[in-house]
Design a protein around this motif. Structure first.
Motif, short mmCIF file in Angstrom:
data_model
loop_
_atom_site.label_atom_id
_atom_site.label_comp_id
_atom_site.label_asym_id
_atom_site.label_seq_id
_atom_site.Cartn_x
_atom_site.Cartn_y
_atom_site.Cartn_z
N ASN A 266 1.02 -1.21 -0.02
CA ASN A 266 -0.01 0.11 -0.01
C ASN A 266 0.81 1.23 0.03
O ASN A 266 2.04 1.14 0.30
CB ASN A 266 -1.00 0.07 1.37
N SER B 240 3.04 -5.99 -9.69
CA SER B 240 2.55 -5.58 -8.24
C SER B 240 1.15 -5.01 -8.26
O SER B 240 0.58 -4.46 -9.26
CB SER B 240 3.51 -4.37 -8.02
N VAL C 59 -0.91 -2.67 -5.95
CA VAL C 59 -0.80 -1.48 -5.28
C VAL C 59 -2.14 -0.92 -4.63
O VAL C 59 -2.99 -0.53 -5.29
CB VAL C 59 0.03 -0.33 -5.73
#
Length: 168
Positions: free
Chosen positions: A73, A154, A156
């Motif tokens: 995050n 990824s 996020v």
């Protein structure tokens, strides 16, 4: 006391508004360059090209080719440093959905790439290079993928600035 204060300041400077993602591979320069072409790999990895290809064909991915943070995050408007620690050209490309990349040999099927393969310059991360990417100013999920090695991904979680919940 001064050491604790300086560590606290450093922690806040690189807190939830800044992340580092290591872009990793393990290419063997001699075999990758011999098959793909000179300059394909400038690293000192140990994975031979034939082993790389065999593992990809069996698994759909290759160990050692990864983003160090597959899920994390960050605060809205924050920045991500993508640091290429490998020997190959990679990208850290924001995509709407995960899917195929720009090298047909490394795709799961014959679906088209999820990115414009003619416009990779803004997301390119050359060996030894660090590129900084700014995440959107609004919260939500943002996806990043290597346009060359599409299993490098990824997810996020972009949070409203100051929301410290979740993982880092």
């Amino acid at each position: 006391m001064a050491v604790v204060a300086s560590l606290a300041m450093t922690g806040s400077a690189f807190g939830a508004d800044h992340r580092v993602v290591k872009v990793q591979d393990d290419c063997d320069q001699a075999t990758f360059d011999a098959v793909v072409g000179p300059g394909t790999c400038v690293g000192d990895g140990r994975t031979l090209f034939a082993d790389f290809l065999a593992e990809f064909q069996a698994e759909g991915s290759v160990d050692g080719w990864a983003f160090s943070r597959p899920d994390f995050n960050i605060d809205a408007g924050g920045s991500i440093d993508a640091v290429n620690q490998g020997g190959e050209f990679h990208t850290f490309t924001q995509v709407a959905q995960f899917g195929n990349g720009c090298v047909p040999l490394l795709n799961a099927d014959d679906s088209p790439p999820v990115v414009d393969c003619n416009a990779l310059g803004d997301s390119a991360v050359l060996p030894g290079q660090t590129r900084t990417f700014t995440v959107p100013a609004t919260s939500g999920t943002v996806l990043y993928q290597c346009a060359i090695h599409p299993w490098m991904r990824s997810v996020v979680d972009v949070r409203a600035k100051g929301n410290r919940g979740g993982s880092g």
